[in-house]
Design an enzyme around this catalytic site. Structure first.
Site, PDB file in Angstrom:
ATOM      1  CB  CYS A 117      33.219 -44.439  32.891  1.00 31.24           C
ATOM      2  SG  CYS A 117      32.594 -43.187  34.014  1.00 31.24           S
ATOM      3  CG  HIS A 118      33.164 -45.209  37.890  1.00 34.26           C
ATOM      4  ND1 HIS A 118      32.698 -44.095  37.235  1.00 34.26           N
ATOM      5  CD2 HIS A 118      33.487 -44.802  39.138  1.00 34.26           C
ATOM      6  CE1 HIS A 118      32.719 -43.057  38.059  1.00 34.26           C
ATOM      7  NE2 HIS A 118      33.200 -43.458  39.217  1.00 34.26           N
ATOM      8  N   GLY A 119      34.671 -48.544  34.716  1.00 36.64           N
ATOM      9  CA  GLY A 119      35.036 -49.917  34.360  1.00 36.64           C
ATOM     10  C   GLY A 119      36.461 -50.246  34.766  1.00 36.64           C
ATOM     11  CD  GLN A 121      35.229 -47.974  40.750  1.00 37.91           C
ATOM     12  OE1 GLN A 121      34.123 -48.295  40.316  1.00 37.91           O
ATOM     13  NE2 GLN A 121      35.382 -47.288  41.866  1.00 37.91           N
TER      14      GLN A 121
END
Length: 186
Positions: A117-119, A121
């Protein structure tokens, strides 16, 4: 058995921290969950993200997750692999230089890394993704691309392995993501 470092922070996605934390332990691995400025026994708040037909995910309060290691005492050389869950935590964790140093260690030494997911980033802020095919929540595609990566637009329940990196768009991919990551740990 591998020793795995899991980097998280407040408002990490609930499923994306709890499921890998427990599943990897059930597989026989040792998992240490850490958060900057927190110690073993401290807790972080989680958020539950769901897909309910809106233009983006919805967010609800999750659980309190108890950390089992102290961030300040973390030496990446003591670990065989890294897990970075998503949620809102990666957005601000990428501003912490020590967090970025930890992530860089795993990438530079070509140790297995799992992001979801946003990992992505955090990964994109820490290092070049040149030559890597990386999946993430679709809203993170520009960051993956700007970091030099090839954004992999895959189904929400799928994962992709590129070298020692396993990535996935969101928690529905846990079975594929954890299976691929565990293969790299054997």
């Amino acid at each position: 058995m591998s020793r795995i470092l899991l980097i998280a922070g407040d408002f990490v996605e609930d499923y994306e921290i709890m499921v890998p934390f427990q599943a990897l332990q059930a597989m026989g691995h040792e998992v240490h969950a850490v958060c900057p400025e927190k110690r073993e026994g401290d807790s972080i708040k989680t958020a539950i993200h769901d897909f309910e037909g809106d233009q983006t995910y919805t967010e609800k309060p999750g659980h309190h997750f108890t950390l089992n290691a102290t961030f300040a005492e973390t030496d990446p050389a003591d670990y065989d692999a890294l897990v970075v869950p998503g949620g809102r935590a990666p957005e601000y964790l990428r501003l912490n230089e020590r967090v970025l140093e930890l992530v860089r260690h795993f990438m530079e030494y070509e140790k297995p890394v799992a992001v979801i997911c946003h990992g992505a980033q955090l990964l994109a802020a820490a290092t070049s993704l040149e030559g890597l095919r990386v999946s993430a929540y679709p809203a993170c595609a520009p960051e993956v691309t700007l970091a030099g990566g090839d954004f992999a637009e895959i189904e929400v329940d799928q994962a992709i392995t590129c070298g020692k990196l396993v990535s996935a768009p969101a928690w529905p991919a846990h079975p594929a993501w954890l299976k691929q990551f565990n293969t790299l740990l054997d």
